[in-house]
Design an enzyme around this catalytic site. Sequence first.
Site, PDB file in Angstrom:
ATOM      1  N   HIS A 479       0.840  -1.193   0.000  1.00  0.00           N
ATOM      2  CA  HIS A 479       0.000   0.000   0.000  1.00  0.00           C
ATOM      3  C   HIS A 479       0.877   1.247   0.000  1.00  0.00           C
ATOM      4  O   HIS A 479       1.432   1.632   1.022  1.00  0.00           O
ATOM      5  CB  HIS A 479      -0.936  -0.012   1.217  1.00  0.00           C
ATOM      6  CG  HIS A 479      -1.811   1.201   1.322  1.00  0.00           C
ATOM      7  ND1 HIS A 479      -2.412   1.575   2.502  1.00  0.00           N
ATOM      8  CD2 HIS A 479      -2.191   2.127   0.405  1.00  0.00           C
ATOM      9  CE1 HIS A 479      -3.120   2.665   2.302  1.00  0.00           C
ATOM     10  NE2 HIS A 479      -2.997   3.028   1.036  1.00  0.00           N
ATOM     11  N   VAL A 490       5.268   2.713   3.148  1.00  0.00           N
ATOM     12  CA  VAL A 490       4.576   1.641   2.420  1.00  0.00           C
ATOM     13  C   VAL A 490       4.106   0.629   3.452  1.00  0.00           C
ATOM     14  O   VAL A 490       4.903   0.138   4.265  1.00  0.00           O
ATOM     15  CB  VAL A 490       5.487   0.949   1.386  1.00  0.00           C
ATOM     16  CG1 VAL A 490       4.777  -0.253   0.766  1.00  0.00           C
ATOM     17  CG2 VAL A 490       5.887   1.915   0.279  1.00  0.00           C
ATOM     18  N   GLU A 491       2.812   0.362   3.423  1.00  0.00           N
ATOM     19  CA  GLU A 491       2.232  -0.670   4.286  1.00  0.00           C
ATOM     20  C   GLU A 491       2.360  -2.013   3.568  1.00  0.00           C
ATOM     21  O   GLU A 491       1.854  -2.169   2.449  1.00  0.00           O
ATOM     22  CB  GLU A 491       0.738  -0.364   4.501  1.00  0.00           C
ATOM     23  CG  GLU A 491       0.350  -0.070   5.902  1.00  0.00           C
ATOM     24  CD  GLU A 491      -1.143   0.197   6.032  1.00  0.00           C
ATOM     25  OE1 GLU A 491      -1.644   0.076   7.151  1.00  0.00           O
ATOM     26  OE2 GLU A 491      -1.825   0.513   5.047  1.00  0.00           O
ATOM     27  N   ILE A 492       3.027  -2.954   4.175  1.00  0.00           N
ATOM     28  CA  ILE A 492       3.146  -4.296   3.621  1.00  0.00           C
ATOM     29  C   ILE A 492       2.083  -5.154   4.297  1.00  0.00           C
ATOM     30  O   ILE A 492       2.096  -5.324   5.522  1.00  0.00           O
ATOM     31  CB  ILE A 492       4.546  -4.891   3.874  1.00  0.00           C
ATOM     32  CG1 ILE A 492       5.643  -3.951   3.325  1.00  0.00           C
ATOM     33  CG2 ILE A 492       4.659  -6.280   3.261  1.00  0.00           C
ATOM     34  CD1 ILE A 492       5.619  -3.737   1.832  1.00  0.00           C
ATOM     35  N   VAL A 528      -3.562   1.955   8.418  1.00  0.00           N
ATOM     36  CA  VAL A 528      -3.641   3.407   8.235  1.00  0.00           C
ATOM     37  C   VAL A 528      -5.029   3.831   7.751  1.00  0.00           C
ATOM     38  O   VAL A 528      -5.641   4.745   8.316  1.00  0.00           O
ATOM     39  CB  VAL A 528      -2.544   3.908   7.278  1.00  0.00           C
ATOM     40  CG1 VAL A 528      -2.714   5.403   7.013  1.00  0.00           C
ATOM     41  CG2 VAL A 528      -1.158   3.630   7.862  1.00  0.00           C
TER      42      VAL A 528
END
Length: 735
Positions: A479, A490-492, A528
Site C-alpha cells: 500500500h 509503504v504498508e506491507i 492506516v
Amino acid sequence: MSILNLSVENRIAILSINQPGSATNRISKNMMAEFKAFLEDAEHDEAIQAVILYSKKEDSFIAGADIRLFLGFQESGDALAFSREGNRLLSRLNALPVPVIAAIHGAAHGGGLEVALACHHRIATDHQSTRLSLPEVTLGLCPAAGGTQRLPALIGIPKALPLMLSGRAVTAREAHSIGLVDELVPENGLLQAARVMAGKLAGHVSTRERFRNLANKAPLPDFSGLSDLPGFSNMTGVARTPFSLLGKAARTIRGGVASMQPALLQAERELKLQTRGLYPAPEAIVACVKYGVRNGLEAGLDFESQMFEELAGTPESRELLHAFLARHSARRNPSRQEPRPVHRIGVLGTGLMGSAIASLSLRKGFGVTVRDRDYTSAGRAKQAAWQNLQGLVERKAMLPFERDRILSDLRLTDKYADFADLPLVIEAVVEDVSVKHAVLREAESVMRSDAIFATNTSAIPISEIAKPAKHPERVIGMHYFSPAQKMPLVEIIRGEKTDEEVVATACDVAIRQGKHVIVVGDAPGFYVTRIVVPMINEAMLLISEGADIRIVDAAVKNFGFPVGPVTLTDEVGIDVVSHVFEEMNPVFKKRGGRFSQSIHRLHENGYAGRKNRRGFYDYDSQRNRKLINNEIYTYFGDKKRRDVPLDDITERITLVMVNEALLCLQDGIIDQPRTGDIGAMLGMGFPAFRGGPFRWVDATGAKTVWDRLQYRQKLNGVRFKPAAILGDHVKSGKP
C-alpha cells in the site's frame, strides 16, 4: 581503537574519520575528545601547512550526532555544555592559521555539515549518496555547532533559512549551485582534489600533484577590505583567514544588516501561520539567525547554544527524538527471512499511482517494465518519470545524461507476456476487486511460478484479491500512499496464505525504493486507512450537526495534523473516500457504528474533490484565501451553521481515531504500539511531536483517555466505546 587518524604528506595533514564498528561516522563524546587533541597539536605545529578532513566510510562523511547523546541530556545544562563545547572546537578549527579543506563523500548531516561549514573550503563528490543537511528542526532542536550562524553567512539568509526550517537534504550538485560546496569531483578523485587545493591555498603544490581536471589557475580572490563590509566581520566565522573562497557569501552580506531584515520578518510571519505555535524549534532557528546578524558571530554562537539547551528540554523534542528512532527502525527489514534478489520490477497500470511507483523505482536504480492496455496509456508512466527527473535537472540536482540513463531502464508494453521473466509485479489498477481479479489472472498466466504479485490497495483485503490466484502464497499487499513520490510509508500487508519470503522481499524492495515499511495484518482498511476513516467520518457527522467546514479543519490542524479531514477528503477524492467507506462499512457496522451517508450522496451527484474542482472547497475562486463551497451544505441538512466548540471538535476527531488504533492493536492488525505510531505519523500525518497515537495515550494518561471515551460514548454514541485493551491497561494500574 581511534576514530580519528592523522597522517602528514608533504606538510599537508590528512585527518581521516573512521568510527570503528559502524557503517557511518557519528559525532560522539569520544570523537569530540579526539578532535580536541588534534586541534591542540595542529595549533602549534608549524610544519603543517594545510589540513584535510576526510572520511574512510563508504557513504558517510559525518552523519550527524549519535541520537543517544541527545536522549542522554538529563540534567539542566547538559545540552548547553555539549553545544558550547562543539562551538568552541569548530571555532578553533576555523581559526587555524592554515587552510582547512572538507573532503565530503556521503552523508554530511547536522553536526557533520557544521564541521564542513567551519572549514575554509568544501569539496564534494558528485555522487548520489552525497547529501548535505541541517535536520535538527525535525528533532525539535536547532543546530548546535554554528549552523545557524555559518550557513547564512555562506549562502545567504534567503537560501539558508528554508534549508534549516525544513531540514531538507540537498544533493552535492544542488549544494554546489547554491554555494554550499566549492567544488564537485568524481568519487575516486576526492582526496587528490583536496590535496591539490590544500597545496594551492598553502602556496605549496608541485606540478605532478596537480589534479588533471583542475583547470582554473587564477589567483585567489583579494580579501583585502572584506572585513569592512557591513555585517561581514561579525556574521561570518571564516573571514579571519585568507583561505576561504567567500565571494558568494560576501555578496549576500553586502548592504549590511538592514538588507537582511525583510527575509527574517517574512520567515517569522510564515512560521506563525505554519506551526500554529506547536513547534518551538523553527522560531528558535530564526531567532538565532537574527541574533547573530545583530550581535556578531561570537554572541550568535552562544545564543545558539542557549536556544539548543531550551529546546532540548521540551516535550516536543523528546517525542521527536523518539519518533526519529521509530522512523529509523522502519528503514530496516522486519522479516528474518532472506529476501529474493529483485533488479527489475513490473508495474501494472499507469494512472497517477502506477506512474509514480514506476518513477520512484527508476530513480532508486530498479529497471521497470510498465504495462497498460495500449502504448499510449503506458506512455503516461514515461511522461511522469520524465517530468520528475527533469525537475531534478532544473534544480541542478541531476545532469541531463543521468536523467537519460535512468529513463533508458524504462520499458513500455501492452502485453502481459513481457512480465514473464520478472520476479515482482506491482499492480496499481482501480480499487475494484473484479478488475483486480481480472489482471491477477492475466498476469499470473505468464509470470513465473515463483514470481511475486503485489497489489496496491488502500482497503480491499489481500486474501479477497488473492482468491483466483494459482499461487496465493505469492500474493501480497504493498500500500503506497498518495502522492507516492513524497509519502514516506509503504504498508506491507500479509495475506492469509502469503509466504514469509514474499514478505521479506516486498519489504526489501520498498526500503530500496527509499520508503519506510510496516508489516500489518489483513483486514478491510489494514491499519492506516482503518484509523483515517473514523476521522473523516466524524468530520462529516460534525458538519451534519452544523459545524463549519473550515472550523472542523482548523481544529484538527490545531492539534498538529498538516491538513484537516475535510481538505484531506478533497485531496484524496470524494469518490475514493465513498468507495473506502463502503469497503469499511462491515467493520464498523458490526460494532454498531454508523457512517455518514453524505459522502455517498456527494459522489452520486458528481463531486470528486480537487481533481474535478467540485468539492468541499471552492477551487474556481481567484482569491488567495481558500473559500468554502457553500452549496455542499445542502447535502448535510441545510446551509445554516451553528457554533460547535473547537475543543469538542478536536476531542471527538482525535479520540475516535486513537481508539481505532487501539482496536487495531487489540485485533492483531499491528504487532506492537511502535508499529502503530510509525504508521500514523508517516501514513496519515499524525503530529510527530506527539509521538503517535500510542505515545499520545501514554503522555495524556490511559485513565484520562478512558474517561473521555466513556464520556463521549454516552454523549455521542457507541463508536466511542473504549477498546477493551485500553480498559485492561487502566485496570492493571499502569500509567
